[in-house]
Design a protein around this motif. Structure first.
Motif, PDB file in Angstrom:
ATOM      1  N   ALA A 104       0.764  -0.928  -0.169  1.00 27.75           N
ATOM      2  CA  ALA A 104      -0.040   0.001  -0.042  1.00 27.75           C
ATOM      3  C   ALA A 104       0.364   0.840  -0.050  1.00 27.75           C
ATOM      4  O   ALA A 104       0.539   2.083  -0.967  1.00 27.75           O
ATOM      5  N   ARG A 105       1.422   1.034   0.899  1.00 21.45           N
ATOM      6  CA  ARG A 105       3.760   2.554   0.874  1.00 21.45           C
ATOM      7  C   ARG A 105       3.764   2.679  -0.603  1.00 21.45           C
ATOM      8  O   ARG A 105       3.421   3.974  -0.979  1.00 21.45           O
ATOM      9  N   LEU A 106       3.607   1.738  -1.066  1.00 19.43           N
ATOM     10  CA  LEU A 106       3.923   1.781  -2.944  1.00 19.43           C
ATOM     11  C   LEU A 106       3.202   2.160  -3.755  1.00 19.43           C
ATOM     12  O   LEU A 106       3.616   2.766  -4.388  1.00 19.43           O
ATOM     13  N   GLN A 107       2.368   1.533  -4.049  1.00 18.14           N
ATOM     14  CA  GLN A 107       1.460   2.344  -4.579  1.00 18.14           C
ATOM     15  C   GLN A 107       1.020   3.344  -4.006  1.00 18.14           C
ATOM     16  O   GLN A 107       0.585   4.303  -5.043  1.00 18.14           O
ATOM     17  N   GLN A 108       0.308   4.284  -3.222  1.00 14.77           N
ATOM     18  CA  GLN A 108       0.426   5.433  -3.031  1.00 14.77           C
ATOM     19  C   GLN A 108       1.900   6.653  -3.441  1.00 14.77           C
ATOM     20  O   GLN A 108       1.381   7.075  -4.246  1.00 14.77           O
ATOM     21  N   SER A 113       3.361   9.652  -8.016  1.00  8.61           N
ATOM     22  CA  SER A 113       5.019  10.324  -9.108  1.00  8.61           C
ATOM     23  C   SER A 113       4.172   9.817 -10.469  1.00  8.61           C
ATOM     24  O   SER A 113       3.830   9.426 -10.932  1.00  8.61           O
ATOM     25  N   ASP A 114       5.754  10.518 -10.909  1.00 12.72           N
ATOM     26  CA  ASP A 114       5.955  10.245 -12.016  1.00 12.72           C
ATOM     27  C   ASP A 114       6.757   9.157 -12.762  1.00 12.72           C
ATOM     28  O   ASP A 114       7.266   8.604 -13.675  1.00 12.72           O
ATOM     29  N   THR A 115       6.442   8.419 -11.364  1.00  6.69           N
ATOM     30  CA  THR A 115       7.649   7.136 -12.300  1.00  6.69           C
ATOM     31  C   THR A 115       7.108   5.487 -12.286  1.00  6.69           C
ATOM     32  O   THR A 115       5.762   5.157 -11.175  1.00  6.69           O
ATOM     33  N   CYS A 116       8.408   5.104 -13.041  1.00  5.63           N
ATOM     34  CA  CYS A 116       7.392   3.661 -13.136  1.00  5.63           C
ATOM     35  C   CYS A 116       8.343   2.818 -12.307  1.00  5.63           C
ATOM     36  O   CYS A 116       9.104   2.587 -12.214  1.00  5.63           O
ATOM     37  N   LEU A 117       7.309   1.671 -11.448  1.00  6.85           N
ATOM     38  CA  LEU A 117       8.007   0.702 -10.291  1.00  6.85           C
ATOM     39  C   LEU A 117       8.108  -0.756 -10.815  1.00  6.85           C
ATOM     40  O   LEU A 117       6.762  -0.813 -11.001  1.00  6.85           O
ATOM     41  N   GLN A 127       8.062 -13.716 -10.744  1.00  8.37           N
ATOM     42  CA  GLN A 127       7.683 -12.795 -10.149  1.00  8.37           C
ATOM     43  C   GLN A 127       7.657 -10.965 -10.712  1.00  8.37           C
ATOM     44  O   GLN A 127       9.330 -11.040  -9.953  1.00  8.37           O
ATOM     45  N   LEU A 128       6.878 -10.438 -10.914  1.00  5.81           N
ATOM     46  CA  LEU A 128       7.417  -9.514 -11.697  1.00  5.81           C
ATOM     47  C   LEU A 128       6.605  -8.259 -11.134  1.00  5.81           C
ATOM     48  O   LEU A 128       5.398  -8.494 -11.697  1.00  5.81           O
ATOM     49  N   ILE A 129       5.878  -7.850 -10.438  1.00  7.42           N
ATOM     50  CA  ILE A 129       4.812  -7.216 -10.597  1.00  7.42           C
ATOM     51  C   ILE A 129       5.350  -5.198 -10.414  1.00  7.42           C
ATOM     52  O   ILE A 129       6.970  -4.727 -10.715  1.00  7.42           O
ATOM     53  N   GLN A 130       4.819  -5.065 -11.673  1.00  5.53           N
ATOM     54  CA  GLN A 130       4.877  -3.252 -12.588  1.00  5.53           C
ATOM     55  C   GLN A 130       3.802  -2.395 -11.775  1.00  5.53           C
ATOM     56  O   GLN A 130       2.872  -3.179 -12.196  1.00  5.53           O
ATOM     57  N   TYR A 131       4.393  -1.461 -11.399  1.00  2.98           N
ATOM     58  CA  TYR A 131       2.946  -0.508 -10.717  1.00  2.98           C
ATOM     59  C   TYR A 131       4.027   1.038 -11.992  1.00  2.98           C
ATOM     60  O   TYR A 131       4.868   0.859 -12.503  1.00  2.98           O
ATOM     61  N   HIS A 132       2.676   1.917 -12.442  1.00  7.02           N
ATOM     62  CA  HIS A 132       3.072   2.100 -13.197  1.00  7.02           C
ATOM     63  C   HIS A 132       2.610   3.942 -12.870  1.00  7.02           C
ATOM     64  O   HIS A 132       0.765   3.430 -11.940  1.00  7.02           O
TER      65      HIS A 132
END
Length: 132
Positions: A104-108, A113-117, A127-132
């Protein structure tokens, strides 16, 4: 990357590191960030990123930063700070066992930001989790 041939029809690819797998699988996405005037940040608790891989992936080696030997207990905070700084095109972090609070902290942080994680599980490289 190590390639093993077991039969002519079957080829298994073993990556030396989860970071090498990310470089191979996400090459078009990562290369697209070369145009931005921002850093490309790689975080891990041990040495995992080789310059030869960065070069073969076509990334600008002057923009790629690898912070290794980070304390695992502070990794989520380090990722958060990198996202909050808004100075990175993307952050790739090798991290295991994220709890729901950390997710939740990372999703927030990503949403602000305008950064891809890209989060990579070191124990299960697929296992790769990608957030935009």
């Amino acid at each position: 990357m190590l390639i093993e041939h077991s039969t002519p029809q079957l080829m298994a690819v073993n990556f030396e590191s989860p970071f090498q797998q990310v470089l191979q699988q996400q090459r078009p996405l990562l290369k697209s960030f070369n145009k931005a005037k921002k850093w490309q940040l790689w975080l891990s608790n041990r040495r995992m990123l080789k310059r030869s891989w960065v070069n073969s992936a076509g990334l600008d080696k002057h923009k790629v930063i690898h912070l290794a030997n980070l304390n695992s207990s502070n990794l989520v905070s380090t990722i958060e700070k990198a996202l909050q700084s808004k100075t990175c095109s993307y952050v790739v972090a090798c991290i295991n066992d994220l709890n729901e609070q950390d997710k939740a902290r990372l999703q927030q942080a990503v949403s602000l930001s305008d950064t891809c994680l890209l989060l990579v599980n070191d124990q299960q490289c697929e296992q790769l989790i990608q957030y935009h």
